[in-house]
Design an enzyme around this catalytic site. Sequence first.
Site, mmCIF file in Angstrom:
data_model
loop_
_atom_site.group_PDB
_atom_site.id
_atom_site.type_symbol
_atom_site.label_atom_id
_atom_site.label_comp_id
_atom_site.label_asym_id
_atom_site.label_seq_id
_atom_site.Cartn_x
_atom_site.Cartn_y
_atom_site.Cartn_z
ATOM 1 N N LEU A 267 69.119 81.175 -61.243
ATOM 2 C CA LEU A 267 67.763 80.690 -60.911
ATOM 3 C C LEU A 267 67.468 79.499 -61.807
ATOM 4 O O LEU A 267 67.588 79.610 -63.020
ATOM 5 C CB LEU A 267 66.714 81.762 -61.248
ATOM 6 C CG LEU A 267 66.566 82.988 -60.370
ATOM 7 C CD1 LEU A 267 65.562 83.938 -61.012
ATOM 8 C CD2 LEU A 267 66.122 82.625 -58.954
ATOM 9 N N HIS A 268 67.096 78.378 -61.220
ATOM 10 C CA HIS A 268 66.680 77.260 -62.084
ATOM 11 C C HIS A 268 65.728 76.291 -61.416
ATOM 12 O O HIS A 268 65.226 75.376 -62.058
ATOM 13 C CB HIS A 268 67.902 76.488 -62.587
ATOM 14 C CG HIS A 268 68.476 75.573 -61.549
ATOM 15 N ND1 HIS A 268 69.321 76.010 -60.568
ATOM 16 C CD2 HIS A 268 68.302 74.248 -61.326
ATOM 17 C CE1 HIS A 268 69.650 75.002 -59.786
ATOM 18 N NE2 HIS A 268 69.047 73.916 -60.215
#
Length: 441
Positions: A267-268
Amino acid sequence: MSTSNIQAEQRSYSSQGTSLDNMVPANTIKIMTIVGARPNFMKAAPVIAAIRKHNEHLAMSPRLTADVNSQFTLQNVLVHTGQHYDEAMSDRFFADLNIPKPDVHLGVGSGSHAAQTAEIMKRFEEVLVREKPDLLVVVGDVNSTLGCTLVAAKISFDVNGTRPLIAHVEAGLRSFDRGMPEEINRILTDHLADLLFVTEESGLRNLREEGIPDEKVHFVGNTMIDSLLTFKDKADRSDILDRLRLRNRNSSQGSPNGTARYALLTLHRPSNVDQRETFLNILEGLEELSKSCPVIFPAHPRTQKKLAEFHLERFFKNEVEDSRPAQADGRIRMVEPLGYLDFLCLMANAAVVVTDSGGIQEETTCLGVPCVTVRENTERPITVKVGTNILAGTSKEGIRQATRKQLTSSASGSVPEAWDGKSAQRILDVILRETKKKRSL
Ligand code: UD1
């Protein structure tokens, strides 16, 4: 933002067969390839390898080459903008993917979008004016892609307004979400490029609908998949499963080689991790998954910063000091960002991959591994249409349902057209033809 002197950062590598000498012989085509951020490296590596192979082939049999295009030597100048600069986000990928050291390092570093893009442009312009390449290769959709394209589109090497041809690898992808910085980068880069190399059928449609002339557009497949197919065997030999205690060779459980059933998470995206409410919601949506199998999370620096800032540490554990096999205890196991080979090995052996990345949707499609994309849209619809990807959205229930479904999924999907490991060669064939054509005008 680093203020290091550009000249001091520039290096010449004779081992690579390139020099920063401007006097290019008539039978040499000078290419400049740009990389800047993590997702660029695996997309550019096959193009750089194809250039090297072209020159090796030419050196071995100069007179036997009947095809006149093949008689040109290619000089590649590799420029790293330094958008990503950590060992974990950059240097390790050069080693894993056999990319030569950059000839020029701009040392740009982090900043706001405007500051980062502006700094890339300022520093890159000097290099471009000095090197005067025939052609610029940009890949993907990061700020480095757009910054360097903008510079090249407006440059003038002489009184005739000569500038390099601009080739965009991974053209035409659209999420139709202009809130994504990458979408802005894609649209602008495509509209400035001369050669647009497309990975999937939606890209052809999107470019046509935006009025880009067909003769600029080339459907070549996916260079990121070239990298995957080249390095898959090497990745299979990674010891990451042992290091993360996901494999017990004496166990009768899990797969025949004792690999545990686990999920891999990344996740980013700013839209997912920069607001506390959204980030919290996603983590709550993942709790059910982390109670049913270990969830491994190589965390991007942006995400690490945000979860500390938002005090969300309770969802995670750091198992460095824990010697037990990986547990499904409702907490996500956070590790540092991984290199290409380790990450590819983890993806290939995962029961499910949960991500908001673009490229991972494509890599899991090629590997036949179920993927859940935590986003409301995707610029890579082929991965949903023929591949193994499900768009879950970002609601808790959407994430729960999609991960439940994918954990029990046996469908392996199919590999999209031309994702066959030969995309970089197709690109090089077009580059040779078009650069020669431009020279003879
Ligand atoms: C960039 C790309 C995105 C890509 C992602 C993959 C843009 C607009 N975005 O986003 O498309 O999916 O890379 O990684 O170009 N940081 C470090 N070390 C590094 C690099 C970054 O600590 O080596 C930190 C920065 O300080 C910053 C944050 O990570 O706080 C974000 O970096 P940035 O380059 O702005 O964008 P990414 O989120 O990485």
